[in-house]
Design a protein around this motif. Sequence first.
Motif, PDB file in Angstrom:
ATOM      1  N   ASP A  45       0.855  -1.181   0.000  1.00 13.32           N
ATOM      2  CA  ASP A  45       0.000   0.000   0.000  1.00 13.32           C
ATOM      3  C   ASP A  45       0.896   1.238   0.000  1.00 13.32           C
ATOM      4  OD1 ASP A  45      -1.705   2.123   0.503  1.00 13.32           O
ATOM      5  OD2 ASP A  45      -2.826   1.070   2.058  1.00 13.32           O
ATOM      6  N   PRO A  46       0.933   1.994  -1.110  1.00 16.05           N
ATOM      7  CA  PRO A  46       1.813   3.160  -1.173  1.00 16.05           C
ATOM      8  C   PRO A  46       1.445   4.268  -0.187  1.00 16.05           C
ATOM      9  CG  PRO A  46       0.416   3.053  -3.122  1.00 16.05           C
ATOM     10  CD  PRO A  46       0.167   1.813  -2.332  1.00 16.05           C
ATOM     11  N   GLU A  47       0.251   4.191   0.398  1.00 21.19           N
ATOM     12  CA  GLU A  47      -0.175   5.183   1.379  1.00 21.19           C
ATOM     13  C   GLU A  47       0.460   4.943   2.746  1.00 21.19           C
ATOM     14  OE1 GLU A  47      -2.048   7.858   0.566  1.00 21.19           O
ATOM     15  OE2 GLU A  47      -1.884   7.084  -1.475  1.00 21.19           O
ATOM     16  N   LEU A  48       0.921   3.716   2.989  1.00 24.42           N
ATOM     17  CA  LEU A  48       1.531   3.402   4.272  1.00 24.42           C
ATOM     18  C   LEU A  48       3.023   3.706   4.224  1.00 24.42           C
ATOM     19  CD1 LEU A  48      -0.172  -0.041   5.015  1.00 24.42           C
ATOM     20  CD2 LEU A  48      -0.775   2.202   5.941  1.00 24.42           C
ATOM     21  N   SER A  49       3.582   4.084   5.371  1.00 24.04           N
ATOM     22  CA  SER A  49       5.022   4.346   5.408  1.00 24.04           C
ATOM     23  C   SER A  49       5.770   3.028   5.284  1.00 24.04           C
ATOM     24  CB  SER A  49       5.408   5.059   6.704  1.00 24.04           C
ATOM     25  OG  SER A  49       5.118   4.240   7.805  1.00 24.04           O
ATOM     26  N   TRP A  50       6.958   3.073   4.711  1.00 22.29           N
ATOM     27  CA  TRP A  50       7.776   1.873   4.540  1.00 22.29           C
ATOM     28  C   TRP A  50       8.675   1.705   5.747  1.00 22.29           C
ATOM     29  CZ3 TRP A  50       8.026  -2.538   2.336  1.00 22.29           C
ATOM     30  CH2 TRP A  50       9.224  -3.248   2.324  1.00 22.29           C
ATOM     31  N   GLU A  51       8.701   0.525   6.324  1.00 23.58           N
ATOM     32  CA  GLU A  51       9.549   0.227   7.465  1.00 23.58           C
ATOM     33  C   GLU A  51      10.696  -0.679   7.022  1.00 23.58           C
ATOM     34  OE1 GLU A  51       9.351   1.304  10.639  1.00 23.58           O
ATOM     35  OE2 GLU A  51       7.633   2.555  10.126  1.00 23.58           O
ATOM     36  N   PRO A  52      11.944  -0.226   7.107  1.00 20.71           N
ATOM     37  CA  PRO A  52      13.063  -1.118   6.776  1.00 20.71           C
ATOM     38  C   PRO A  52      13.050  -2.348   7.689  1.00 20.71           C
ATOM     39  CG  PRO A  52      13.816   1.136   7.033  1.00 20.71           C
ATOM     40  CD  PRO A  52      12.398   1.096   7.517  1.00 20.71           C
ATOM     41  N   TYR A  53      13.607  -3.442   7.197  1.00 18.06           N
ATOM     42  CA  TYR A  53      13.694  -4.656   7.995  1.00 18.06           C
ATOM     43  C   TYR A  53      14.991  -5.389   7.664  1.00 18.06           C
ATOM     44  CZ  TYR A  53      11.841  -6.782   3.742  1.00 18.06           C
ATOM     45  OH  TYR A  53      11.649  -7.169   2.448  1.00 18.06           O
TER      46      TYR A  53
END
Length: 148
Positions: free
Chosen positions: A80-88
């Motif tokens: 979902d491009p609306e959600l922030s991306w969390e590195p992992y």
Amino acid sequence: MPRTRTPVVAGWFAGDGDDFTLLGTRCSACASVFFPREDGRCRNPGCAGGDLAEIPLSRRGRIWSFTDSRYRPPSPYVTDPELSWEPYTLIAVELAAERIVVLGQAVPGVTAADLTVGAEVEVVPGVLHEDGETVWTTWRWRPTGVTA
């Protein structure tokens, strides 16, 4: 209303807490172990094939390799491009008894800077995604001695 806890992939892990384990399969003919599990036939090209039995895999192993993911993957990855991306952080773990390497995400908060090849880690339950109705469960690797 409580949300349903649903495995991301059915049959790949079971249990919770100290009883959590990855599930693999072992060939009765050659003793090869597979994860992800194999339910059709032995994948060992040198084996004529045998019965495949589900087995719990070792809960602890040693880091074989690791890396981090710092960017949102491009299409066709669904996100979902609306959600922030969390590195992992991804960890490849060698399970000595089974003679295999299993890939999985590190527990939240563990970065590549926290890891070294050869360090011991253990498999623990994790959450891949949550929505209003479902908690999608998975496995994570946690350095031993870390309780968070």
